[in-house]
Design a protein around this motif. Structure first.
Motif, mmCIF file in Angstrom:
data_model
loop_
_atom_site.group_PDB
_atom_site.id
_atom_site.type_symbol
_atom_site.label_atom_id
_atom_site.label_comp_id
_atom_site.label_asym_id
_atom_site.label_seq_id
_atom_site.Cartn_x
_atom_site.Cartn_y
_atom_site.Cartn_z
ATOM 1 N N GLN A 4 0.845 -1.190 0.000
ATOM 2 C CA GLN A 4 0.000 0.000 0.000
ATOM 3 C C GLN A 4 0.880 1.240 0.000
ATOM 4 O OE1 GLN A 4 -2.767 0.130 3.243
ATOM 5 N NE2 GLN A 4 -3.589 2.108 2.650
ATOM 6 N N VAL A 5 0.625 2.137 -0.947
ATOM 7 C CA VAL A 5 1.418 3.356 -1.052
ATOM 8 C C VAL A 5 1.077 4.280 0.104
ATOM 9 C CG1 VAL A 5 1.903 5.390 -2.451
ATOM 10 C CG2 VAL A 5 1.539 3.162 -3.557
ATOM 11 N N GLN A 6 2.125 4.847 0.708
ATOM 12 C CA GLN A 6 1.929 5.786 1.808
ATOM 13 C C GLN A 6 2.515 7.142 1.462
ATOM 14 O OE1 GLN A 6 3.738 3.545 5.145
ATOM 15 N NE2 GLN A 6 1.712 3.619 6.069
ATOM 16 N N LEU A 7 1.780 8.200 1.787
ATOM 17 C CA LEU A 7 2.270 9.560 1.691
ATOM 18 C C LEU A 7 2.096 10.179 3.070
ATOM 19 C CD1 LEU A 7 1.513 8.823 -1.332
ATOM 20 C CD2 LEU A 7 1.227 11.284 -1.658
ATOM 21 N N LEU A 8 3.197 10.543 3.691
ATOM 22 C CA LEU A 8 3.170 11.039 5.061
ATOM 23 C C LEU A 8 3.726 12.448 5.097
ATOM 24 C CD1 LEU A 8 4.452 7.782 6.793
ATOM 25 C CD2 LEU A 8 2.086 8.553 6.548
ATOM 26 N N GLU A 9 2.876 13.399 5.414
ATOM 27 C CA GLU A 9 3.243 14.805 5.378
ATOM 28 C C GLU A 9 3.590 15.336 6.759
ATOM 29 O OE1 GLU A 9 -0.237 15.535 2.075
ATOM 30 O OE2 GLU A 9 -0.029 16.865 3.779
ATOM 31 N N SER A 10 4.379 16.394 6.757
ATOM 32 C CA SER A 10 4.687 17.104 7.995
ATOM 33 C C SER A 10 5.161 18.508 7.646
ATOM 34 C CB SER A 10 5.763 16.365 8.792
ATOM 35 O OG SER A 10 6.964 16.276 8.040
ATOM 36 N N GLY A 11 5.213 19.371 8.656
ATOM 37 C CA GLY A 11 5.841 20.663 8.468
ATOM 38 C C GLY A 11 4.931 21.866 8.430
ATOM 39 N N GLY A 12 3.630 21.683 8.508
ATOM 40 C CA GLY A 12 2.751 22.839 8.506
ATOM 41 C C GLY A 12 2.869 23.626 9.802
ATOM 42 N N GLY A 13 2.170 24.752 9.851
ATOM 43 C CA GLY A 13 2.191 25.567 11.056
ATOM 44 C C GLY A 13 1.643 26.948 10.799
ATOM 45 N N SER A 14 1.886 27.827 11.768
ATOM 46 C CA SER A 14 1.412 29.208 11.680
ATOM 47 C C SER A 14 2.592 30.148 11.665
ATOM 48 C CB SER A 14 0.514 29.524 12.876
ATOM 49 O OG SER A 14 -0.636 28.714 12.876
ATOM 50 N N VAL A 15 2.557 31.086 10.726
ATOM 51 C CA VAL A 15 3.606 32.094 10.625
ATOM 52 C C VAL A 15 2.979 33.432 10.304
ATOM 53 C CG1 VAL A 15 5.374 30.465 9.867
ATOM 54 C CG2 VAL A 15 3.993 31.654 8.155
ATOM 55 N N GLN A 16 3.774 34.473 10.439
ATOM 56 C CA GLN A 16 3.325 35.803 10.040
ATOM 57 C C GLN A 16 3.695 36.065 8.592
ATOM 58 O OE1 GLN A 16 5.044 38.427 13.039
ATOM 59 N NE2 GLN A 16 3.120 38.346 14.185
ATOM 60 N N THR A 17 3.071 37.063 8.021
ATOM 61 C CA THR A 17 3.376 37.466 6.647
ATOM 62 C C THR A 17 4.871 37.685 6.480
ATOM 63 O OG1 THR A 17 1.213 38.499 6.370
ATOM 64 C CG2 THR A 17 2.964 39.230 4.909
ATOM 65 N N GLY A 18 5.406 37.113 5.399
ATOM 66 C CA GLY A 18 6.829 37.215 5.141
ATOM 67 C C GLY A 18 7.648 36.074 5.696
#
Length: 121
Positions: free
Chosen positions: A1-15
């Motif tokens: 079964q193919v797996q795609l595992l994401e990470s790295g999102g979050g909250s930042v300010q403009t720029g």
């Protein structure tokens, strides 16, 4: 079964900057990032062809985002710089083995679970 595992999102300010990662368990023909903002359709952001590292970007992110692939880690990245509030969305990693337009979400066979990116002004 193919797996795609994401990470790295979050909250930042403009720029600000963020880097998204997506581990893909199998070799793929195309690997891409899409995003979906609340109330909007899922839209294509960037694509990479692992065999020759060709990359393409939607106009809204060109010059700010960079897609790359680490073959040794089976991981595709999206480096996002100079983020804007309009970049706020759920970001999805996608991959496909067959042909078809790389910007067409319906052409992709495999999807990650999504990672949220929020940019505040």
């Amino acid at each position: 079964q193919v797996q795609l595992l994401e990470s790295g999102g979050g909250s930042v300010q403009t720029g600000g900057s963020l880097r998204l990662s997506c581990y893909i368990s199998d070799a793929m023909r195309y690997m891409a990032w899409f995003r979906q903002a609340p109330g909007k359709e899922r839209e294509w952001v960037a694509v990479i062809y692992p065999t020759d590292a060709d990359t393409y970007y939607t106009a809204a992110v060109k010059g700010r985002f960079t897609i790359s692939y680490d073959n040794a880690k089976n991981t595709v990245y999206l480096q996002m710089n100079n983020l804007k509030p309009e970049d706020t969305a759920m970001y999805y990693c996608a991959a496909k083995t067959g042909a078809g337009a790389y910007f067409n979400r319906n052409a992709y066979e495999y999807w990650g679970q999504g990672t949220q990116v929020t940019v505040s002004s």
